[in-house]
Design an enzyme around this catalytic site. Sequence first.
Site, PDB file in Angstrom:
ATOM      1  N   HIS A  78      64.169  75.657 -17.095  1.00 51.83           N
ATOM      2  CA  HIS A  78      62.932  74.890 -16.898  1.00 51.83           C
ATOM      3  C   HIS A  78      63.023  74.071 -15.616  1.00 51.83           C
ATOM      4  O   HIS A  78      64.109  73.632 -15.223  1.00 51.83           O
ATOM      5  CB  HIS A  78      62.639  73.986 -18.098  1.00 51.83           C
ATOM      6  CG  HIS A  78      63.663  72.918 -18.350  1.00 51.83           C
ATOM      7  ND1 HIS A  78      63.576  71.646 -17.795  1.00 51.83           N
ATOM      8  CD2 HIS A  78      64.787  72.910 -19.106  1.00 51.83           C
ATOM      9  CE1 HIS A  78      64.604  70.921 -18.204  1.00 51.83           C
ATOM     10  NE2 HIS A  78      65.358  71.657 -19.001  1.00 51.83           N
ATOM     11  N   ASP A  80      60.890  71.276 -14.971  1.00 50.78           N
ATOM     12  CA  ASP A  80      60.496  69.872 -15.087  1.00 50.78           C
ATOM     13  C   ASP A  80      61.722  69.003 -15.325  1.00 50.78           C
ATOM     14  O   ASP A  80      62.770  69.482 -15.751  1.00 50.78           O
ATOM     15  CB  ASP A  80      59.482  69.679 -16.213  1.00 50.78           C
ATOM     16  CG  ASP A  80      60.085  69.893 -17.599  1.00 50.78           C
ATOM     17  OD1 ASP A  80      60.759  70.926 -17.783  1.00 50.78           O
ATOM     18  OD2 ASP A  80      59.866  69.053 -18.500  1.00 50.78           O
ATOM     19  N   ASP A 141      69.425  68.876 -14.942  1.00 49.33           N
ATOM     20  CA  ASP A 141      68.727  69.350 -16.133  1.00 49.33           C
ATOM     21  C   ASP A 141      67.264  69.597 -15.759  1.00 49.33           C
ATOM     22  O   ASP A 141      66.469  68.661 -15.770  1.00 49.33           O
ATOM     23  CB  ASP A 141      68.852  68.297 -17.237  1.00 49.33           C
ATOM     24  CG  ASP A 141      68.172  68.679 -18.529  1.00 49.33           C
ATOM     25  OD1 ASP A 141      67.813  69.853 -18.692  1.00 49.33           O
ATOM     26  OD2 ASP A 141      67.999  67.788 -19.380  1.00 49.33           O
ATOM     27  N   GLU A 175      59.604  71.504 -20.542  1.00 43.68           N
ATOM     28  CA  GLU A 175      60.627  71.588 -21.589  1.00 43.68           C
ATOM     29  C   GLU A 175      61.040  70.204 -22.055  1.00 43.68           C
ATOM     30  O   GLU A 175      61.312  69.997 -23.246  1.00 43.68           O
ATOM     31  CB  GLU A 175      61.845  72.355 -21.058  1.00 43.68           C
ATOM     32  CG  GLU A 175      62.903  72.668 -22.115  1.00 43.68           C
ATOM     33  CD  GLU A 175      63.974  71.601 -22.278  1.00 43.68           C
ATOM     34  OE1 GLU A 175      64.785  71.696 -23.215  1.00 43.68           O
ATOM     35  OE2 GLU A 175      63.988  70.630 -21.484  1.00 43.68           O
ATOM     36  N   GLU A 176      61.090  69.251 -21.133  1.00 40.22           N
ATOM     37  CA  GLU A 176      61.580  67.913 -21.462  1.00 40.22           C
ATOM     38  C   GLU A 176      60.665  67.160 -22.422  1.00 40.22           C
ATOM     39  O   GLU A 176      61.090  66.175 -23.037  1.00 40.22           O
ATOM     40  CB  GLU A 176      61.777  67.096 -20.187  1.00 40.22           C
ATOM     41  CG  GLU A 176      62.868  67.620 -19.269  1.00 40.22           C
ATOM     42  CD  GLU A 176      64.264  67.463 -19.828  1.00 40.22           C
ATOM     43  OE1 GLU A 176      64.392  66.940 -20.957  1.00 40.22           O
ATOM     44  OE2 GLU A 176      65.229  67.866 -19.167  1.00 40.22           O
ATOM     45  N   ASP A 198      70.910  76.058 -19.845  1.00 46.55           N
ATOM     46  CA  ASP A 198      70.437  74.678 -19.972  1.00 46.55           C
ATOM     47  C   ASP A 198      71.435  73.797 -20.717  1.00 46.55           C
ATOM     48  O   ASP A 198      71.082  72.737 -21.208  1.00 46.55           O
ATOM     49  CB  ASP A 198      69.075  74.672 -20.692  1.00 46.55           C
ATOM     50  CG  ASP A 198      68.324  73.361 -20.543  1.00 46.55           C
ATOM     51  OD1 ASP A 198      68.669  72.572 -19.635  1.00 46.55           O
ATOM     52  OD2 ASP A 198      67.400  73.119 -21.332  1.00 46.55           O
ATOM     53  N   HIS A 379      69.246  62.749 -17.759  1.00 49.09           N
ATOM     54  CA  HIS A 379      68.134  61.820 -17.990  1.00 49.09           C
ATOM     55  C   HIS A 379      68.419  60.400 -17.520  1.00 49.09           C
ATOM     56  O   HIS A 379      67.787  59.454 -18.001  1.00 49.09           O
ATOM     57  CB  HIS A 379      67.728  61.778 -19.476  1.00 49.09           C
ATOM     58  CG  HIS A 379      67.294  63.085 -20.040  1.00 49.09           C
ATOM     59  ND1 HIS A 379      66.781  63.217 -21.313  1.00 49.09           N
ATOM     60  CD2 HIS A 379      67.285  64.332 -19.507  1.00 49.09           C
ATOM     61  CE1 HIS A 379      66.483  64.485 -21.538  1.00 49.09           C
ATOM     62  NE2 HIS A 379      66.784  65.179 -20.451  1.00 49.09           N
TER      63      HIS A 379
END
Length: 409
Positions: A78, A80, A141, A175-176, A198, A379
């Site tokens: 992903h 995003d 990520d 995805e997040e 991932d 994150h």
Amino acid sequence: MQHIIDRFLSYVTIDTQSNANSKTTPSTEKQWNLANELVYELKQIGMQDVSIDHNAYIMATLPSNISEKVPTIGFISHFDTSPDFSGTDVNPQIIRDYDGGDIVLNVEKKIVLSPFYFDDLLQYKGQTLITTDGTTLLGADDKAGITEIVSAMEYLIQHPEIKHGDIRIAFTPDEEIGRGAHKFDVDEFGADWAYTMDGSQIGELEYENFNAAGAKVTISGKSVHPGYAKGKMVNAISIANEFMSILPPEETPQHTSGREGFFHVHHMKGEIEHAEFELIIRDHDKMQFEKRKQLLIDIVEKLNSIHGNCIHMDLNDQYYNMREKVEPVIHIVEIAKKAMESIGITPIIKPIRGGTDGSQLSFMGLPCPNIFAGGHNFHGKYEYVPVESMQKAIEVIVKICELVAKQEK
């Protein structure tokens, strides 16, 4: 190595933060910036059937270079990044030949990435690390995963002597915020199975994840002058606290690990007349998952009987443990395991304490275990990725393609 670094940096410096409050797909307009760049790049390296739909889902094919009919496999990442921390003006730092000590991310703000707190760093002494500057997340990520997939496809194109069947790749938005697979066209993708790139540290190979649900609890109160409130005031804040006090205090994220489930209150706001909070439920075991949901229902019923039907709860399942769908085709995990072992990586097979697009895709008919992408501390400002881990992930992708080419369909 420099080619991988340059590719990764070109991705992470484009802000692609998603937004859970948006109703569009992708949830933020800026995700299109990287999506369109990826389409251009895939065409440039020689991928075929490159497409992007109106929701920014990207798909492409590396056609088979063998005459035998073998399974079509896929690799998915992903683009995003998490809304939990800023992804604007990402300014990566390159730490070459890491010495095993503290890394000062930001002198002015005194932000330090230290192995005394993040002991995983010590695994990568002597390697090249890419970190943040302490003011944003990095975006490994899952832009590390994208880097790895694109680089592996480029390598296979440049080395036609490596035999492989049809390979499909896909890059997804959102995805997040849990919506990465919602508009994924499994039939259009056309793979027998796939792997999400991932995961975190080198060696991770995962085919179990949480069963997940989310709840929003809303409480209506009555405000009365506190001097004359006896028998009249209904304090929504107090009832919210009463609700949360019934939840098992030891079953929270900070007290659990491995396959242990939890309740997690992550947002709360309130006044006397109105309070609301949101929480998530996580458990690998389906029966325990159902018991957790029932506990919330029982708490609502109990407190409503005491306080006069002032509580409303919206409780919804989010995703399920993909083990149920992957175990019947466990050979796809064994192939990834063999690929890792063949290039000197010890597989770390463990349950994911979270979710993955692979979970939803598995229940949509595309079995999809998860493979490491190499990053750590996702994150947040302490996120980093060893370049050598990305190199190994590229090798794993290539080796999986080789191994599948030896299978009969």
